[in-house]
Design a protein around this motif. Structure first.
Motif, PDB file in Angstrom:
ATOM      1  N   GLY A 122       0.833  -1.158   0.018  1.00  0.00           N
ATOM      2  CA  GLY A 122       0.195   0.086   0.005  1.00  0.00           C
ATOM      3  C   GLY A 122       0.784   1.258   0.009  1.00  0.00           C
ATOM      4  O   GLY A 122       0.406   2.230  -0.440  1.00  0.00           O
ATOM      5  N   GLU A 123       1.879   1.215   0.591  1.00  0.00           N
ATOM      6  CA  GLU A 123       2.921   2.461   0.703  1.00  0.00           C
ATOM      7  C   GLU A 123       3.171   2.722  -0.722  1.00  0.00           C
ATOM      8  O   GLU A 123       3.284   3.893  -1.292  1.00  0.00           O
ATOM      9  CB  GLU A 123       4.046   2.271   1.300  1.00  0.00           C
ATOM     10  CG  GLU A 123       5.013   3.332   1.521  1.00  0.00           C
ATOM     11  CD  GLU A 123       6.558   3.013   2.031  1.00  0.00           C
ATOM     12  OE1 GLU A 123       7.003   4.021   2.563  1.00  0.00           O
ATOM     13  OE2 GLU A 123       6.874   1.839   2.130  1.00  0.00           O
ATOM     14  N   HIS A 124       3.355   1.768  -1.693  1.00  0.00           N
ATOM     15  CA  HIS A 124       3.693   2.261  -3.104  1.00  0.00           C
ATOM     16  C   HIS A 124       2.488   2.416  -4.156  1.00  0.00           C
ATOM     17  O   HIS A 124       2.237   3.158  -4.843  1.00  0.00           O
ATOM     18  CB  HIS A 124       4.470   1.141  -3.855  1.00  0.00           C
ATOM     19  CG  HIS A 124       5.605   0.782  -3.002  1.00  0.00           C
ATOM     20  ND1 HIS A 124       6.955   1.569  -3.273  1.00  0.00           N
ATOM     21  CD2 HIS A 124       6.023  -0.236  -2.218  1.00  0.00           C
ATOM     22  CE1 HIS A 124       7.683   1.230  -2.589  1.00  0.00           C
ATOM     23  NE2 HIS A 124       7.443   0.065  -1.754  1.00  0.00           N
ATOM     24  N   ALA A 125       1.278   1.807  -3.597  1.00  0.00           N
ATOM     25  CA  ALA A 125      -0.085   1.719  -4.546  1.00  0.00           C
ATOM     26  C   ALA A 125      -0.914   3.177  -4.241  1.00  0.00           C
ATOM     27  O   ALA A 125      -1.302   3.725  -4.882  1.00  0.00           O
ATOM     28  CB  ALA A 125      -0.675   0.569  -4.281  1.00  0.00           C
ATOM     29  N   TRP A 126      -0.602   3.480  -2.709  1.00  0.00           N
ATOM     30  CA  TRP A 126      -1.516   4.678  -2.327  1.00  0.00           C
ATOM     31  C   TRP A 126      -0.477   5.308  -1.395  1.00  0.00           C
ATOM     32  O   TRP A 126      -0.873   5.564  -0.214  1.00  0.00           O
ATOM     33  CB  TRP A 126      -2.816   4.165  -1.526  1.00  0.00           C
ATOM     34  CG  TRP A 126      -3.377   2.740  -1.821  1.00  0.00           C
ATOM     35  CD1 TRP A 126      -4.009   2.491  -3.005  1.00  0.00           C
ATOM     36  CD2 TRP A 126      -3.505   1.729  -1.236  1.00  0.00           C
ATOM     37  NE1 TRP A 126      -4.460   1.319  -3.257  1.00  0.00           N
ATOM     38  CE2 TRP A 126      -4.160   0.747  -1.781  1.00  0.00           C
ATOM     39  CE3 TRP A 126      -3.018   1.293   0.252  1.00  0.00           C
ATOM     40  CZ2 TRP A 126      -4.190  -0.615  -1.482  1.00  0.00           C
ATOM     41  CZ3 TRP A 126      -3.346   0.100   0.751  1.00  0.00           C
ATOM     42  CH2 TRP A 126      -4.012  -0.958  -0.278  1.00  0.00           C
ATOM     43  N   PRO A 127       0.433   5.963  -1.836  1.00  0.00           N
ATOM     44  CA  PRO A 127       1.445   6.824  -1.183  1.00  0.00           C
ATOM     45  C   PRO A 127       0.751   8.092  -0.393  1.00  0.00           C
ATOM     46  O   PRO A 127       1.044   8.577   0.438  1.00  0.00           O
ATOM     47  CB  PRO A 127       2.363   7.223  -2.168  1.00  0.00           C
ATOM     48  CG  PRO A 127       1.622   7.369  -3.573  1.00  0.00           C
ATOM     49  CD  PRO A 127       0.771   6.210  -3.431  1.00  0.00           C
ATOM     50  N   GLU A 128      -0.432   8.513  -1.093  1.00  0.00           N
ATOM     51  CA  GLU A 128      -1.124   9.804  -0.467  1.00  0.00           C
ATOM     52  C   GLU A 128      -2.144   9.328   0.668  1.00  0.00           C
ATOM     53  O   GLU A 128      -2.771   9.832   1.334  1.00  0.00           O
ATOM     54  CB  GLU A 128      -1.597  10.628  -1.484  1.00  0.00           C
ATOM     55  CG  GLU A 128      -0.672  11.067  -2.419  1.00  0.00           C
ATOM     56  CD  GLU A 128       0.565  11.905  -1.643  1.00  0.00           C
ATOM     57  OE1 GLU A 128       0.107  12.723  -0.647  1.00  0.00           O
ATOM     58  OE2 GLU A 128       1.881  11.820  -2.204  1.00  0.00           O
ATOM     59  N   ALA A 129      -2.417   8.236   0.681  1.00  0.00           N
ATOM     60  CA  ALA A 129      -3.773   7.737   1.687  1.00  0.00           C
ATOM     61  C   ALA A 129      -3.202   7.254   3.023  1.00  0.00           C
ATOM     62  O   ALA A 129      -2.965   6.234   3.424  1.00  0.00           O
ATOM     63  CB  ALA A 129      -4.408   6.204   0.956  1.00  0.00           C
ATOM     64  N   HIS A 130      -2.825   8.440   3.597  1.00  0.00           N
ATOM     65  CA  HIS A 130      -2.074   8.365   4.882  1.00  0.00           C
ATOM     66  C   HIS A 130      -2.894   7.842   6.115  1.00  0.00           C
ATOM     67  O   HIS A 130      -2.417   6.943   6.798  1.00  0.00           O
ATOM     68  CB  HIS A 130      -1.702   9.781   5.281  1.00  0.00           C
ATOM     69  CG  HIS A 130      -0.797  10.538   4.412  1.00  0.00           C
ATOM     70  ND1 HIS A 130       0.776   9.933   4.437  1.00  0.00           N
ATOM     71  CD2 HIS A 130      -0.805  11.404   3.444  1.00  0.00           C
ATOM     72  CE1 HIS A 130       1.420  10.651   3.387  1.00  0.00           C
ATOM     73  NE2 HIS A 130       0.522  11.760   2.927  1.00  0.00           N
ATOM     74  N   THR A 131      -4.177   8.085   6.082  1.00  0.00           N
ATOM     75  CA  THR A 131      -5.188   7.346   7.082  1.00  0.00           C
ATOM     76  C   THR A 131      -5.145   6.105   7.081  1.00  0.00           C
ATOM     77  O   THR A 131      -5.106   5.358   7.972  1.00  0.00           O
ATOM     78  CB  THR A 131      -6.547   8.131   7.001  1.00  0.00           C
ATOM     79  OG1 THR A 131      -6.262   9.372   7.326  1.00  0.00           O
ATOM     80  CG2 THR A 131      -7.362   7.680   8.081  1.00  0.00           C
ATOM     81  N   ARG A 132      -5.253   5.625   5.753  1.00  0.00           N
ATOM     82  CA  ARG A 132      -5.631   4.062   5.364  1.00  0.00           C
ATOM     83  C   ARG A 132      -4.134   3.362   5.913  1.00  0.00           C
ATOM     84  O   ARG A 132      -3.999   2.452   6.332  1.00  0.00           O
ATOM     85  CB  ARG A 132      -5.839   4.002   3.874  1.00  0.00           C
ATOM     86  CG  ARG A 132      -5.830   2.359   3.501  1.00  0.00           C
ATOM     87  CD  ARG A 132      -6.041   2.235   2.229  1.00  0.00           C
ATOM     88  NE  ARG A 132      -7.147   3.157   1.395  1.00  0.00           N
ATOM     89  CZ  ARG A 132      -7.150   3.472   0.143  1.00  0.00           C
ATOM     90  NH1 ARG A 132      -6.846   2.469  -0.815  1.00  0.00           N
ATOM     91  NH2 ARG A 132      -8.238   4.023  -0.163  1.00  0.00           N
ATOM     92  N   LEU A 133      -3.106   4.066   5.433  1.00  0.00           N
ATOM     93  CA  LEU A 133      -1.624   3.341   5.810  1.00  0.00           C
ATOM     94  C   LEU A 133      -1.600   3.432   7.271  1.00  0.00           C
ATOM     95  O   LEU A 133      -0.800   2.606   7.866  1.00  0.00           O
ATOM     96  CB  LEU A 133      -0.593   4.273   4.967  1.00  0.00           C
ATOM     97  CG  LEU A 133      -0.643   4.054   3.423  1.00  0.00           C
ATOM     98  CD1 LEU A 133       0.470   4.914   3.008  1.00  0.00           C
ATOM     99  CD2 LEU A 133      -0.159   2.768   3.051  1.00  0.00           C
ATOM    100  N   PHE A 134      -1.950   4.492   7.933  1.00  0.00           N
ATOM    101  CA  PHE A 134      -1.770   4.571   9.307  1.00  0.00           C
ATOM    102  C   PHE A 134      -2.538   3.387   9.902  1.00  0.00           C
ATOM    103  O   PHE A 134      -2.058   2.588  10.942  1.00  0.00           O
ATOM    104  CB  PHE A 134      -2.433   5.831   9.851  1.00  0.00           C
ATOM    105  CG  PHE A 134      -2.452   5.969  11.204  1.00  0.00           C
ATOM    106  CD1 PHE A 134      -1.209   6.273  12.210  1.00  0.00           C
ATOM    107  CD2 PHE A 134      -3.712   5.818  11.889  1.00  0.00           C
ATOM    108  CE1 PHE A 134      -1.306   6.108  13.422  1.00  0.00           C
ATOM    109  CE2 PHE A 134      -3.705   6.086  13.214  1.00  0.00           C
ATOM    110  CZ  PHE A 134      -2.557   6.270  14.085  1.00  0.00           C
ATOM    111  N   LEU A 135      -3.750   3.298   9.679  1.00  0.00           N
ATOM    112  CA  LEU A 135      -4.586   2.191  10.319  1.00  0.00           C
ATOM    113  C   LEU A 135      -4.016   0.802   9.614  1.00  0.00           C
ATOM    114  O   LEU A 135      -3.999  -0.038  10.713  1.00  0.00           O
ATOM    115  CB  LEU A 135      -5.918   2.098   9.884  1.00  0.00           C
ATOM    116  CG  LEU A 135      -6.875   3.486  10.073  1.00  0.00           C
ATOM    117  CD1 LEU A 135      -8.029   3.401   9.606  1.00  0.00           C
ATOM    118  CD2 LEU A 135      -6.949   3.360  11.451  1.00  0.00           C
TER     119      LEU A 135
END
Length: 365
Positions: free
Chosen positions: A26-39
């Motif tokens: 997900g870090e590479h697929a959604w680099p701007e989705a910080h809330t999703r990456l955080f969870l």
């Protein structure tokens, strides 16, 4: 490997390992989705901490009490240490200090209170070794005093020399690490008979022991994965915290301490349910004192090399109050030597008061 697979199937907490590749992808697929990456990173760190604990206990099984105790002490809070180092590298000192304060308070109150509650639900009264608990609580109190001194001097005496406070923090860090080494010598060598109950608890813990080679391999792999996931966690925490309405102080104080200590919580709560409260108290107070004696001063020293600037031991006033109350509460409980479920409720209420206060009134700056 079959033994490891059976262990994963039998432990629901380890099923969350599926989130490890998900968050790395997900870090590479959604680099701007910080809330999703955080969870996702929170969900990934929890099973990694549990697997790290299992591997550490397996290595300790083969190395004996002294070396095994040292390994447990060194790696017991590795998850929190990796998160702290990652935060130091990007200069998120508010998160680092909140994580340190939160780990001390969470282990002293949440872990201890939860163990008292869960153990007391099936037993009228539980008892534990007061001598061992008093020693751990005293060690925690002394270490906490050292952590609070720079902040107390700056606030009460209005010390306005940042360089002097930095120097004091560095010298206190060296003193605390020296005290940590002496505490290990005391508990594992010269007076280890005082800690016999806790040592038996570790040795007799439920669960299958992994082969030594496999346990060492897991330690290496999990350490790398924790570092990768922690980097994602720290990189997303600021933006995600704003989106969720959480301050860096709340995230560090509550979220990081709960996530990083998940494996220790599981061990302490399980021991309490099996009427092995000595082990639960040893895990809770031992982990809290380790944070104060080793992890916090190590973070100060590491900031000289990996951070954009040196970090001091100057906490915000609310953290000072909460750490002091938590430490005094742990000392009071350790002096009793007995517990019931309602004692656990009262301790958890104190922790809930701290969490609510920090959420509603986060520190400024």
């Amino acid at each position: 490997m079959m033994r490891l697979a059976r262990m994963i199937r039998g432990n629901p907490l380890l099923w969350l390992l599926v989130f490890v590749p998900v968050v790395i992808f997900g870090e590479h697929a959604w680099p701007e989705a910080h809330t999703r990456l955080f969870l996702l990173s929170v969900l990934a760190i929890i099973p990694l901490a549990a697997l790290l604990s299992i591997a550490t206990e397996s290595v300790a099984h083969y190395t004996g009490d002294a070396v095994g105790g040292l390994i447990n002490a060194t790696l017991g809070n590795l998850t929190e240490l990796v998160i702290i180092i990652t935060a130091l590298q990007v200069g998120q000192y508010a998160l680092v200090k909140a994580s340190i304060a939160g780990a001390i308070v969470t282990n002293s109150l949440f872990m201890l209170g939860g163990a008292f509650l869960l153990g007391g639900l099936t037993r009228h009264v539980q008892e534990f070794n007061r001598v061992s608990a008093r020693l751990q609580a005293s060690l925690l109190f002394i270490a906490t005093v050292a952590l609070l001194m720079p902040s107390a001097l700056a606030a009460v005496d209005r010390v306005a020399d940042p360089a002097a406070l930095q120097s004091l923090s560095t010298m206190l860090a060296i003193l605390l690490i020296g005290g940590y080494a002496l505490a290990m010598l005391f508990s594992l060598r010269t007076h280890k008979e005082l800690f016999v109950s806790a040592a038996h608890g570790d040795a007799e813990g439920e669960g299958e022991v992994l082969p030594l080679a496999l346990a060492l391999a897991i330690l290496g792999v999990v350490t790398v994965l924790v570092a990768l996931v922690s980097e994602i966690f720290v990189g997303s925490v600021e933006v995600a915290g704003d989106a969720l309405g959480l301050s860096p102080a709340f995230v560090g104080f509550i979220v990081v301490s709960l996530v990083g200590g998940a494996a220790e919580f599981a061990a302490a709560f399980s021991a309490a349910r099996r009427d092995r409260l000595d082990l639960s108290v040893s895990i809770a107070l031992g982990s809290a004192s380790q944070i104060a004696l080793f992890i916090a001063p190590l973070a100060v020293l590491l900031s000289h090399f990996v951070g954009p600037q040196r970090m001091g031991l100057d906490f915000w006033p609310g953290a000072i109050v909460m750490m002091l109350i938590a430490t005094l509460t742990a000392a009071l409980l350790a002096n009793g030597g007995r517990s019931t479920w309602f004692v656990g409720i009262m301790v958890l209420m104190v922790y809930a008061i701290f969490g609510l206060s920090l959420y509603i009134l986060p520190p400024i700056g």
